[in-house]
Design an enzyme around this catalytic site. Structure first.
Site, PDB file in Angstrom:
ATOM      1  N   HIS A 101       0.855  -1.111  -0.022  1.00 33.24           N
ATOM      2  CA  HIS A 101       0.046  -0.154   0.016  1.00 33.24           C
ATOM      3  C   HIS A 101       0.904   1.231  -0.112  1.00 33.24           C
ATOM      4  CE1 HIS A 101       0.322  -1.077   4.567  1.00 33.24           C
ATOM      5  NE2 HIS A 101       0.398   0.297   4.530  1.00 33.24           N
TER       6      HIS A 101
ATOM      7  N   CYS B 101     -31.276  -4.252  -7.259  1.00 32.17           N
ATOM      8  CA  CYS B 101     -32.156  -4.741  -6.456  1.00 32.17           C
ATOM      9  C   CYS B 101     -33.505  -4.495  -7.225  1.00 32.17           C
ATOM     10  CB  CYS B 101     -32.517  -4.102  -5.321  1.00 32.17           C
ATOM     11  SG  CYS B 101     -32.508  -2.203  -5.323  1.00 32.17           S
TER      12      CYS B 101
HETATM   13  C1  LIG Z   1     -25.285  -2.373 -11.339  1.00 28.35           C
HETATM   14  C2  LIG Z   1     -25.336  -1.090 -12.148  1.00 28.35           C
HETATM   15  C3  LIG Z   1     -24.271  -0.538 -12.609  1.00 28.35           C
HETATM   16  C4  LIG Z   1     -26.208  -1.585 -13.593  1.00 28.35           C
HETATM   17  O1  LIG Z   1     -26.235  -0.761 -14.428  1.00 28.35           O
HETATM   18  C5  LIG Z   1     -26.383   0.033 -11.610  1.00 28.35           C
HETATM   19  O2  LIG Z   1     -27.557  -0.506 -11.179  1.00 28.35           O
HETATM   20  C6  LIG Z   1     -25.416   0.446 -10.126  1.00 28.35           C
HETATM   21  O3  LIG Z   1     -24.472   1.111 -10.480  1.00 28.35           O
HETATM   22  N1  LIG Z   1     -26.326   0.397  -9.114  1.00 28.35           N
HETATM   23  C7  LIG Z   1     -25.599   0.820  -7.946  1.00 28.35           C
HETATM   24  C8  LIG Z   1     -25.123  -0.079  -7.247  1.00 28.35           C
HETATM   25  C9  LIG Z   1     -26.212  -1.183  -6.863  1.00 28.35           C
HETATM   26  O4  LIG Z   1     -27.058  -1.295  -7.365  1.00 28.35           O
HETATM   27  N2  LIG Z   1     -26.051  -2.005  -5.483  1.00 28.35           N
HETATM   28  C10 LIG Z   1     -26.799  -3.034  -5.116  1.00 28.35           C
HETATM   29  C11 LIG Z   1     -26.207  -3.915  -4.430  1.00 28.35           C
HETATM   30  S1  LIG Z   1     -24.664  -4.032  -4.251  1.00 28.35           S
END
Ligand SMILES: CC(C)(CO)[C@@H](O)C(=O)NCCC(=O)N/C=C\S
Length: 187
Positions: free
Chosen positions: A82, A167
């Site tokens: 690091h 989700c």
């Molecule tokens: C996943 C992605 C890149 C698909 O286009 C977009 O939805 C996103 O950045 N979501 C934010 C992160 C998320 O949803 N986390 C949920 C659980 S870790």
């Protein structure tokens, strides 16, 4: 006249853009699936990239070479990864920055390679973060408190965008487009 000037000076030389050493930190958000895209953009722009990941971040990384656990093979006398990395990098971009990793940065916790590099960061060099999390996490009051702390230290935050999240909810929290993260690096 311009012809003779051209003859004198020779073909206009491209001002070479300096290659920057970009350290890409990856933490445990499903948005880590966008890291290969960010790395390709950086390399297409002529920069050198190295990827470091937390254990949870590594979970989402496919077909990307990364460094994660620095201590498994370390023996006395070996370099401390690091610290080597904080010296090597011209800029550190942590994308995605998960809710948990954001909290660790704001509180100075450092129990993985990414947070250790951040904990030792030289703020004369840019530190850019791109948070990505569920809308309910983004709107939680602790998020604005942590962001305020990071901004006070000079950390550049690339805000998440509204999109359908992993989700299924649609709302703010999706990782900013890699082109926007690249722009924020101001390389
Ligand atoms: C996943 C992605 C890149 C698909 O286009 C977009 O939805 C996103 O950045 N979501 C934010 C992160 C998320 O949803 N986390 C949920 C659980 S870790």
């Amino acid at each position: 006249f311009s012809k003779s000037l051209e003859a004198l000076r020779g073909p206009a030389r491209e001002i070479p853009r300096p290659t920057k050493r970009v350290l890409v930190g990856v933490t445990g958000s499903v948005a880590a699936t966008k890291v290969p895209e960010l790395c390709s953009l950086l390399e297409a722009a002529g920069h050198e990239t190295r990827v470091i990941a937390t254990p949870r971040g590594a979970f989402f990384l496919k077909d990307v070479d990364y460094l994660s656990d620095e201590w498994t093979k370390w023996v006395k006398g070996d370099p401390v990864l690091h610290i080597e990395l904080r010296k090597w990098a011209d800029v550190l971009v942590i994308a995605p920055l998960s809710a948990n990793a954001m909290a660790k940065l704001a509180l100075g916790l450092c129990d993985d390679l990414v947070t250790c590099v951040a904990r030792a960061w030289d703020f004369s060099k840019p530190l850019v973060v791109a948070p990505a999390m569920n809308t309910a996490m983004w709107t939680h009051p602790v998020t604005s408190a942590h962001l305020l702390t990071l901004k006070k230290w000079g950390v550049r935050v690339v805000d998440p965008v509204v999109k359908t999240l992993a989700c299924g909810d649609t709302g703010i929290g999706a990782l900013a487009p890699p082109t926007e993260i690249l722009a924020a690096l101001l390389l």
